[in-house]
Write an enzyme that holds these catalytic residues in place. Structure first.
Site, PDB file in Angstrom:
ATOM      1  CG  ASP A   1      -2.040  -1.022   1.111  1.00  0.00           C
ATOM      2  OD1 ASP A   1      -2.220  -1.587   0.016  1.00  0.00           O
ATOM      3  OD2 ASP A   1      -2.716  -1.267   2.129  1.00  0.00           O
TER       4      ASP A   1
ATOM      5  CD  GLU B   1      -0.392  -4.910 -10.014  1.00  0.00           C
ATOM      6  OE1 GLU B   1       0.098  -5.904 -10.562  1.00  0.00           O
ATOM      7  OE2 GLU B   1      -1.399  -4.971  -9.278  1.00  0.00           O
TER       8      GLU B   1
END
Length: 340
Positions: A231, A257
């Site tokens: 994260d 992502e």
């Protein structure tokens, strides 16, 4: 009567939900909003008991707790709740409009009465008739003064109510278009923006370009260091892109992502230049973790595919061509920009 009850209930709930979520430090996401709307509506007693129990035991409303509440009590009913919020909000707005229309009727009636008084005055009334006419005008003016005083108070109240409603709706709209982790636009926001650009190109032939961006070896970060570090990597990449892309350009987290950057009015060469700036900025910094920053994650890199809109494109075909160039960049060794 049903509409009045709905109006009062919705107005009450709209002014309770967001302050309570703010007090408990709960992010205002559509899912969390649905939980607390249902809580204050008191239509789901099991949900209310669960939340009251959590509050009584000083349990913090972490993302995990919020997700658990949503999955357990809201998910199956979510479309119904959202629809009800929309309907009740529309009822409230319609009521406000109706109030404003009623306020306007008093002024219109006064204007009509003055016109009638003027006609009587032109008919050469005798002294008794003139006295009655003056008394009538005086009474009418006093009534309008009193009405205007009430009108002014009502308008102030309506103005505050509308401002509060608009603020809450704007907040919810913004939340619905924002990725919670990175604070970038989310996929929904991108899709709406892309549709606007497609229409603009069809109408005016205004060019635009799209960057498809993927973090290299991101799966390894998650597997090696855990999802919390993953994260942090996502947040770092998002911040680097926000600092690089300016103006009317849109940066969004597409999913996982993957990110997209849409550049209105940008030709292919301009878009490639922006892509290179993004790639370079992200790759310059080494990320470290731990209290003393001793654990080095190395350089974060991204691969980028670039495509510019062509005649016959829609949002899907433009995205597909950028995505194709992204995978060419991956096969070419990553940390590079490819375009066609």
């Amino acid at each position: 009567m049903h509409n009045n009850q709905n109006l009062e209930q919705t107005s009450h709930i709209l002014h309770l939900v967001l302050p309570k979520m703010s007090e408990l430090a709960i992010p205002v996401t559509p899912e969390n909003y649905a939980i607390w709307f249902d809580y204050f509506a008191e239509t789901n007693l099991n949900l209310k008991r669960a939340i009251d129990g959590l509050i009584a035991n000083d349990v913090k409303f972490t993302p995990e707790v919020n997700l658990g509440l949503y999955n357990r009590f809201i998910e199956e009913r979510s479309p119904e709740i959202i629809e009800n919020v929309q309907i009740e909000t529309q009822i409230l707005i319609n009521s406000l409009v109706h109030k404003i229309e009623l306020l306007g009727e008093g002024t219109a009636n006064f204007s009509g009465n003055l016109s009638e008084f003027n006609q009587k005055l032109q008919s050469n009334p005798n002294s008794d008739e003139l006295t009655l006419l003056v008394m009538s005008i005086a009474a009418e003016v006093e009534q309008v003064i009193a009405s205007n005083r009430h009108m002014s108070e009502s308008l102030v109240s309506l103005s505050d109510e509308i401002a509060n409603l608009k603020s809450e709706m704007d907040n919810l709209s913004k939340v619905a278009m924002t990725d919670e982790l990175t604070s970038l636009n989310n996929r929904r926001a991108y899709e709406l923006f892309a549709a606007e650009q497609m229409t603009k190109f069809t109408d005016t032939q205004t060019v635009c370009s799209l960057l498809m961006i993927d973090i290299d070896n991101f799966k390894q970060f998650n597997e090696t260091f855990g999802h919390l570090i993953g994260d942090k990597v996502l947040a770092y990449v998002a911040l680097a892109m926000k600092h690089t892309v300016k103006g009317d350009d849109l940066v969004a987290r597409y999913g996982g992502e993957e990110f997209v950057v849409m550049l209105p009015n940008a030709k292919l060469t301009d878009a490639v230049n922006v892509a290179e700036k993004i790639r370079e900025r992200i790759s310059l910094k080494q990320l470290s973790i731990g209290k003393e920053k001793k654990q080095n994650l190395g350089h974060i890199t991204v691969s980028i595919g670039v495509a510019t809109i062509q005649t016959g494109d829609d949002a899907d075909t433009l995205l597909a061509r950028a995505d194709e160039q992204l995978y060419i960049a991956k096969r070419a060794g990553r940390n590079c920009v490819k375009y066609a």
